[in-house]
Write a protein that holds these residues in place. Structure first.
Motif, PDB file in Angstrom:
ATOM      1  N   LEU A  49      36.183  36.062  43.067  1.00  0.00           N
ATOM      2  CA  LEU A  49      35.129  35.418  42.462  1.00  0.00           C
ATOM      3  C   LEU A  49      34.376  34.279  43.201  1.00  0.00           C
ATOM      4  O   LEU A  49      33.357  34.103  43.322  1.00  0.00           O
ATOM      5  CB  LEU A  49      36.006  34.334  41.579  1.00  0.00           C
ATOM      6  CG  LEU A  49      36.367  34.957  40.291  1.00  0.00           C
ATOM      7  CD1 LEU A  49      37.378  34.463  39.359  1.00  0.00           C
ATOM      8  CD2 LEU A  49      35.173  35.340  39.376  1.00  0.00           C
ATOM      9  N   ASN A  50      35.016  33.800  44.538  1.00  0.00           N
ATOM     10  CA  ASN A  50      34.250  32.859  45.304  1.00  0.00           C
ATOM     11  C   ASN A  50      33.464  33.748  46.281  1.00  0.00           C
ATOM     12  O   ASN A  50      32.204  33.186  46.581  1.00  0.00           O
ATOM     13  CB  ASN A  50      35.479  32.079  46.363  1.00  0.00           C
ATOM     14  CG  ASN A  50      35.998  31.217  45.565  1.00  0.00           C
ATOM     15  OD1 ASN A  50      35.306  30.486  44.682  1.00  0.00           O
ATOM     16  ND2 ASN A  50      37.136  30.618  46.004  1.00  0.00           N
ATOM     17  N   ASP A  51      33.950  34.668  46.858  1.00  0.00           N
ATOM     18  CA  ASP A  51      33.280  35.582  47.792  1.00  0.00           C
ATOM     19  C   ASP A  51      32.133  36.557  47.354  1.00  0.00           C
ATOM     20  O   ASP A  51      30.955  36.714  47.786  1.00  0.00           O
ATOM     21  CB  ASP A  51      34.059  36.644  48.568  1.00  0.00           C
ATOM     22  CG  ASP A  51      35.482  36.095  49.435  1.00  0.00           C
ATOM     23  OD1 ASP A  51      35.036  34.549  49.365  1.00  0.00           O
ATOM     24  OD2 ASP A  51      36.334  36.650  49.778  1.00  0.00           O
ATOM     25  N   ALA A  52      32.396  37.294  46.093  1.00  0.00           N
ATOM     26  CA  ALA A  52      31.376  38.146  45.447  1.00  0.00           C
ATOM     27  C   ALA A  52      31.245  37.743  43.705  1.00  0.00           C
ATOM     28  O   ALA A  52      31.992  38.711  43.144  1.00  0.00           O
ATOM     29  CB  ALA A  52      32.036  39.589  45.587  1.00  0.00           C
ATOM     30  N   PRO A  53      30.820  36.649  43.575  1.00  0.00           N
ATOM     31  CA  PRO A  53      31.016  36.231  42.123  1.00  0.00           C
ATOM     32  C   PRO A  53      30.398  37.444  41.067  1.00  0.00           C
ATOM     33  O   PRO A  53      30.940  37.699  40.141  1.00  0.00           O
ATOM     34  CB  PRO A  53      30.287  34.947  42.018  1.00  0.00           C
ATOM     35  CG  PRO A  53      29.490  34.896  43.335  1.00  0.00           C
ATOM     36  CD  PRO A  53      30.250  35.648  44.286  1.00  0.00           C
ATOM     37  N   ARG A  54      29.314  37.961  41.701  1.00  0.00           N
ATOM     38  CA  ARG A  54      28.317  39.094  40.804  1.00  0.00           C
ATOM     39  C   ARG A  54      29.509  40.250  40.325  1.00  0.00           C
ATOM     40  O   ARG A  54      29.570  40.670  39.231  1.00  0.00           O
ATOM     41  CB  ARG A  54      27.458  39.282  41.383  1.00  0.00           C
ATOM     42  CG  ARG A  54      26.465  40.479  40.385  1.00  0.00           C
ATOM     43  CD  ARG A  54      25.123  40.667  41.348  1.00  0.00           C
ATOM     44  NE  ARG A  54      25.509  41.509  42.575  1.00  0.00           N
ATOM     45  CZ  ARG A  54      25.993  42.668  42.824  1.00  0.00           C
ATOM     46  NH1 ARG A  54      25.968  43.572  41.628  1.00  0.00           N
ATOM     47  NH2 ARG A  54      26.168  43.329  43.907  1.00  0.00           N
ATOM     48  N   ILE A  55      30.131  40.510  41.364  1.00  0.00           N
ATOM     49  CA  ILE A  55      31.025  41.851  41.360  1.00  0.00           C
ATOM     50  C   ILE A  55      32.222  41.283  40.693  1.00  0.00           C
ATOM     51  O   ILE A  55      32.766  42.297  39.638  1.00  0.00           O
ATOM     52  CB  ILE A  55      31.229  42.426  42.653  1.00  0.00           C
ATOM     53  CG1 ILE A  55      30.069  42.769  43.164  1.00  0.00           C
ATOM     54  CG2 ILE A  55      32.229  43.760  42.629  1.00  0.00           C
ATOM     55  CD1 ILE A  55      30.158  43.164  44.752  1.00  0.00           C
ATOM     56  N   ALA A  56      32.763  40.405  41.037  1.00  0.00           N
ATOM     57  CA  ALA A  56      34.089  39.629  40.289  1.00  0.00           C
ATOM     58  C   ALA A  56      33.729  39.774  38.747  1.00  0.00           C
ATOM     59  O   ALA A  56      34.721  40.095  37.833  1.00  0.00           O
ATOM     60  CB  ALA A  56      34.374  38.596  40.869  1.00  0.00           C
ATOM     61  N   ALA A  57      32.536  39.106  38.538  1.00  0.00           N
ATOM     62  CA  ALA A  57      32.187  39.293  37.027  1.00  0.00           C
ATOM     63  C   ALA A  57      32.097  40.477  36.300  1.00  0.00           C
ATOM     64  O   ALA A  57      32.703  40.759  35.276  1.00  0.00           O
ATOM     65  CB  ALA A  57      30.794  38.459  36.823  1.00  0.00           C
TER      66      ALA A  57
END
Length: 157
Positions: free
Chosen positions: A123-131
């Motif tokens: 969520l911190n590193d790659a928020p778009r993909i985590a979403a």
């Protein structure tokens, strides 16, 4: 020691194969592969127990998993059988509550696991993909809930 890039490629292929994250772009799979791990379980091994803290979730890549709940008499009752591509344990990871059921390997299994700490890092590193990952999990949970509601309704008729 396995080559990390080969392991990452294997995890990427397993994630693409599971069908759960069809909304992800091909490059997204490579980016998130590093947050997951591969875990082997032998038949009869408890993956997690009802009431445990939810520190990780799983995606079943190979094998069969038995989902069990404790009934009023303290007996373990199988409530579901999970097969390839199915995510489980995600509710506790998403909501922080304790495990609502036990999951036991009903055969030798290969799992992809995602720790709560790894999800937070994603969520911190790659928020778009985590979403996208979280949305896919939410959609899968929603489908299961709608299916259960339909089954309850048909039992009442």
């Amino acid at each position: 020691m396995p080559d990390p890039s080969l392991l990452s490629a294997e995890i990427r292929d397993m994630l693409m194969d599971c069908g759960l994250f069809d909304s992800l772009q091909p490059s997204d799979f490579q980016a998130v592969a590093g947050y997951f791990a591969i875990t082997a379980m032998t038949e009869g091994q408890t993956i997690f127990a009802e009431g445990d803290a939810g520190t990780f979730m799983c995606i079943l890549h190979r094998g069969v998993v038995s989902v069990r709940k404790t009934d009023g008499n303290g007996q373990q009752v199988e409530i579901a059988t999970l097969r390839k591509g199915r995510a489980f344990g995600e509710m506790a990871v998403l909501d922080g509550e304790r495990r609502s059921a036990s999951c036991v390997a009903a055969s030798d299994c290969q799992l992809l696991t995602l720790g709560k700490d790894s999800l937070d890092k994603m969520l911190n590193d790659a928020p778009r993909i985590a979403a996208r990952i979280i949305r896919a999990l939410a959609v899968a949970l929603s489908k299961r809930l709608r299916m259960q509601d339909g089954q309850r309704l048909s039992q009442q008729v």
